[in-house]
Write an enzyme that holds these catalytic residues in place. Structure first.
Site, mmCIF file in Angstrom:
data_model
loop_
_atom_site.group_PDB
_atom_site.id
_atom_site.type_symbol
_atom_site.label_atom_id
_atom_site.label_comp_id
_atom_site.label_asym_id
_atom_site.label_seq_id
_atom_site.Cartn_x
_atom_site.Cartn_y
_atom_site.Cartn_z
ATOM 1 C CG HIS A 132 -77.090 -92.511 51.226
ATOM 2 N ND1 HIS A 132 -76.846 -93.517 51.983
ATOM 3 C CD2 HIS A 132 -76.885 -92.559 49.825
ATOM 4 C CE1 HIS A 132 -76.594 -94.684 50.992
ATOM 5 N NE2 HIS A 132 -76.740 -93.826 50.078
ATOM 6 C CD GLU A 133 -76.957 -90.376 47.073
ATOM 7 O OE1 GLU A 133 -75.952 -90.217 46.581
ATOM 8 O OE2 GLU A 133 -77.694 -91.174 47.203
ATOM 9 C CG HIS A 136 -72.432 -92.138 48.507
ATOM 10 N ND1 HIS A 136 -71.704 -93.135 48.910
ATOM 11 C CD2 HIS A 136 -73.723 -92.401 48.124
ATOM 12 C CE1 HIS A 136 -72.667 -94.411 48.963
ATOM 13 N NE2 HIS A 136 -73.727 -93.811 48.778
ATOM 14 C CG HIS A 142 -74.091 -98.369 49.964
ATOM 15 N ND1 HIS A 142 -73.822 -98.458 48.535
ATOM 16 C CD2 HIS A 142 -74.808 -97.077 49.990
ATOM 17 C CE1 HIS A 142 -74.665 -97.527 47.765
ATOM 18 N NE2 HIS A 142 -75.181 -96.983 48.911
ATOM 19 C CB CYS A 143 -72.870 -98.091 56.475
ATOM 20 S SG CYS A 143 -72.351 -98.798 58.104
ATOM 21 C CB CYS A 167 -73.387 -96.044 62.125
ATOM 22 S SG CYS A 167 -71.961 -96.352 61.191
ATOM 23 C CB CYS A 170 -70.511 -93.723 58.878
ATOM 24 S SG CYS A 170 -70.776 -95.025 57.890
#
EC number: 3.4.-.-
Length: 183
Positions: A132-133, A136, A142-143, A167, A170
């Site tokens: 996640h990071e 970024h 954010h999704c 996903c 992304c």
């Protein structure tokens, strides 16, 4: 397209042997060509970033500290993800699982709230938050897809609900910007 993406997983406040396996798994999950390194030499968190009232670290200050200590790496384009064996916060939030400071090329993941449940569950949660990071740091927001690793998590249950994968939307954004692993 950027030719080389390098990430360094940095243990903050604990020995980092677990990060070696985590780096391998993160590389496998990343849809774009990337090199993942893991330091086993821990960095101590800055005491001035600790809030004694909250018993948490200010994530912004920790990111700034990592940036200042490892500036030469960041200057070379290496993105640093500190894995902090503590709880973190930013103003306006009770806690954060992680924080990316894209302008600094640094992110942190905070392990305290991820450690409930067994060791396998903890490792899976840690992988999700590291990815996640990293997303970024690569420019993703954010999704809205709750199963995407880029989904914002308000609780550990929401971390558990998402997959350790990007996903299709992304993934497409990353591949467009950085190329695919097959190239």
């Amino acid at each position: 397209m950027e030719s080389s993406l390098t990430f360094l997983l940095l243990p903050v406040g604990f020995p980092g042997e677990v990060l070696v396996t985590l780096a391998r798994r993160a590389r496998e999950a990343m849809p774009v060509p990337s090199l993942w390194l893991a330091s086993t030499d821990p960095l101590e968190p800055p005491i001035e970033a600790y809030s004694w009232e909250r018993m948490q670290f200010d994530a912004e200050k920790v990111n700034e500290h990592i940036h200042s200590v490892l500036y030469d790496y960041v200057r070379e384009g290496i993105r640093i993800i500190g894995v902090v064996d503590a709880d973190g916060y930013i103003p306006g939030f009770n806690f954060v699982f992680g924080l990316a400071s894209t302008a600094l090329g640094v992110a942190t993941v905070y392990t305290r709230r991820l450690k409930t449940g067994g060791n396998g569950l903890y490792t899976e949660r840690l992988l999700k938050e590291v990815l996640h990071e990293a997303g970024h740091l690569l420019g993703l927001d954010h999704c809205s897809n709750r199963e995407c690793v880029m989904s914002f998590s308000r609780s550990v249950e929401e971390v558990d609900r998402k997959a350790p994968l990007f996903c299709s939307s992304c993934k497409a954004k990353l591949v467009l910007k950085y190329g695919s692993r097959g190239q």
